[in-house]
Design a protein around this motif. Structure first.
Motif, mmCIF file in Angstrom:
data_model
loop_
_atom_site.group_PDB
_atom_site.id
_atom_site.type_symbol
_atom_site.label_atom_id
_atom_site.label_comp_id
_atom_site.label_asym_id
_atom_site.label_seq_id
_atom_site.Cartn_x
_atom_site.Cartn_y
_atom_site.Cartn_z
ATOM 1 N N LEU A 100 0.706 -1.291 -0.016
ATOM 2 C CA LEU A 100 -0.172 -0.017 0.040
ATOM 3 C C LEU A 100 1.097 1.265 -0.171
ATOM 4 O O LEU A 100 0.713 2.306 -0.782
ATOM 5 C CB LEU A 100 -0.982 0.007 1.264
ATOM 6 N N VAL A 147 0.992 3.548 -3.398
ATOM 7 C CA VAL A 147 0.281 4.911 -3.064
ATOM 8 C C VAL A 147 1.366 6.002 -3.580
ATOM 9 O O VAL A 147 1.241 6.829 -4.241
ATOM 10 C CB VAL A 147 -0.072 5.281 -1.783
ATOM 11 N N ALA A 150 -3.897 -3.321 -0.442
ATOM 12 C CA ALA A 150 -3.019 -2.353 -1.129
ATOM 13 C C ALA A 150 -3.914 -1.606 -2.246
ATOM 14 O O ALA A 150 -3.734 -0.319 -2.410
ATOM 15 C CB ALA A 150 -1.663 -2.810 -1.666
ATOM 16 N N GLY A 205 -5.471 1.498 -1.544
ATOM 17 C CA GLY A 205 -4.583 2.848 -1.255
ATOM 18 C C GLY A 205 -4.666 3.999 -2.185
ATOM 19 O O GLY A 205 -5.021 4.970 -1.947
ATOM 20 N N LEU A 252 -1.014 7.506 5.442
ATOM 21 C CA LEU A 252 0.128 6.679 5.365
ATOM 22 C C LEU A 252 0.881 6.491 6.668
ATOM 23 O O LEU A 252 1.515 5.617 6.892
ATOM 24 C CB LEU A 252 0.825 7.320 4.346
ATOM 25 N N ALA A 306 -0.587 4.009 8.468
ATOM 26 C CA ALA A 306 -0.264 2.542 7.935
ATOM 27 C C ALA A 306 1.229 2.109 8.142
ATOM 28 O O ALA A 306 1.364 0.849 8.456
ATOM 29 C CB ALA A 306 -0.307 2.875 6.180
#
Length: 409
Positions: A237, A241, A361, A364, A385, A388
């Protein structure tokens, strides 16, 4: 870590040693060439995303789906890749995947929005097969060199990924190829990888059809397997991203597209030494928790720097993220082998982690774009983020334990 203990080969029909040294070197070259073709078709898109978005008339959310679609393809096909290898033969299914990848690259650049997304789906499906089966192949053919071969495999993948990010904008603008011609150019790498895989159709032999079978371990019921899966999904992810949106963020900070593309390339170049050395280090350690801590620290410094730090230091933040990504990716690839006893278990854990992990993912890039559209800034997406990263740390501390997926806790 003792390789002879961690890489028990019970239950596999792949020979641990080839008598033919030449065929082993051809296999190594084939693996390197296939790995080289697995990321460039994605990483070349990020620097061109604004150009593609404007030309095709896409919203930011739909533009995020350019990366989300292949991740969904990973999630859908990954659990079935071991079964396909069992029925069609490992070298056959990998050859089919490379042919599909080559065709998908051409279809993606053919004409309009429909063919663009159709080609992107083909690329995702073919890469899903290679992602799942190559770690098992390495475990079976190089049982005492898993860390080394995983490092070679990941470095080859990331060298092409970094190069694709760096040259995409110059090729599209200065060389006059446009985004279509630039994306189509990566057909050359995929076609070469297909040609170099042809010798493996013979050298791996007909017996490879049975190299991936169901294991006795119920992978989907293993808490450790879910921790590996979550680690795999979260690092993916973060990677996808940033590949999709980092250049856009830099553009809004005042950077030219060419400068932003090279910053993105720098981020990926920073990964390269660590995608090679981390698998070697991980294979020699009793557990990998220290490497997980280093991964978290690097990621959180880099992402907080992009969010709250000075734009003049963006290269530094990109390097931190890149090194953290190198640690995370190297660990994720090694967990498939280190947390399993056999090729069958490694293939099934790889399939599970890349199915559920890429499904995570996949949310994302589109969510990142949606949050930006809704909030009008990058604060909320970058906070996502950072969160995460915390979850990645928690999952990694579990996945880094010295255990196998079949062990009772």
């Amino acid at each position: 870590m003792n390789f002879s203990r961690k890489n028990n080969m019970a239950g596999t029909s792949l020979p641990a040693h080839d008598s033919n040294t030449g065929s082993r070197w051809m296999l190594i070259i084939g693996i390197i060439c296939v790995a080289a073709a697995l990321r460039a078709p994605f990483t070349s898109v990020g620097p061109l995303l604004e150009m593609i978005r404007d030309d095709l008339g896409l919203s930011n959310t739909l533009a995020g789906a350019i990366t989300t679609l292949p991740l969904l393809a990973f999630a859908l096909l990954s659990p079935f890749a071991p079964q396909l290898a069992r029925r069609l033969g490992l070298p056959n299914i990998l050859m089919l995947a490379m042919l599909t990848l080559s065709m998908g690259i051409l279809v993606r650049s053919a004409s309009g929005t429909v063919t663009f997304f159709a080609g992107t789906a083909m690329i995702g499906l073919s890469i899903a097969v290679c992602n799942v089966l190559l770690p098992g192949l390495i475990k079976g053919k190089f049982p005492h060199r898993i860390g080394l071969m995983t490092g070679v495999y990941t470095v080859s993948m990331n060298i092409c990924a970094a190069a694709a990010s760096g040259v995409s904008v110059p090729l599209a603008t200065s060389a006059g190829l446009g985004w279509r011609g630039t994306l189509a150019l990566w057909f050359v790498i995929a076609a070469l990888a297909t040609l170099f895989w042809i010798p493996q159709m013979k050298s791996l032999g007909q017996n490879s059809a049975g190299t991936v079978r169901s294991s006795a371990v119920r992978i989907w019921r293993s808490p450790l397997a879910w921790q590996v899966t979550l680690f795999m999904g979260l690092q993916s992810l973060l990677y996808y991203v940033l590949i999709s949106w980092f250049s856009v963020i830099l553009g809004e900070r005042g950077m030219t597209p060419g400068h932003a593309g090279w910053i993105l390339s720098l981020m990926q170049l920073a990964q390269l030494p660590f995608t090679f050395f981390v698998p070697l280090w991980a294979g020699r350690m009793k557990n990998q928790r220290l490497l997980v801590v280093i991964t978290f620290v690097l990621f959180i410094i880099g992402i907080l720097g992009v969010w709250l730090g000075r734009t003049e230091l963006m290269a530094l933040w990109a390097i931190c993220i890149g090194i953290g990504g190198g640690f995370a990716f190297g660990l994720a690839m090694m967990f498939f082998s280190l947390r399993t006893r056999t090729v069958q278990e490694a293939s099934e854990l790889s399939g599970m982690a890349q199915s559920a992990g890429y499904l995570l993912a996949a949310a994302g890039p589109a969510l990142f774009g949606l949050l930006h559209d809704a909030a009008g800034s990058w604060n909320a997406p970058l906070a996502l983020l950072a969160g995460a990263c915390v979850l990645l740390f928690v999952a990694g501390m579990g996945a880094g334990r010295d255990r196998y997926v079949g062990d009772r806790l």
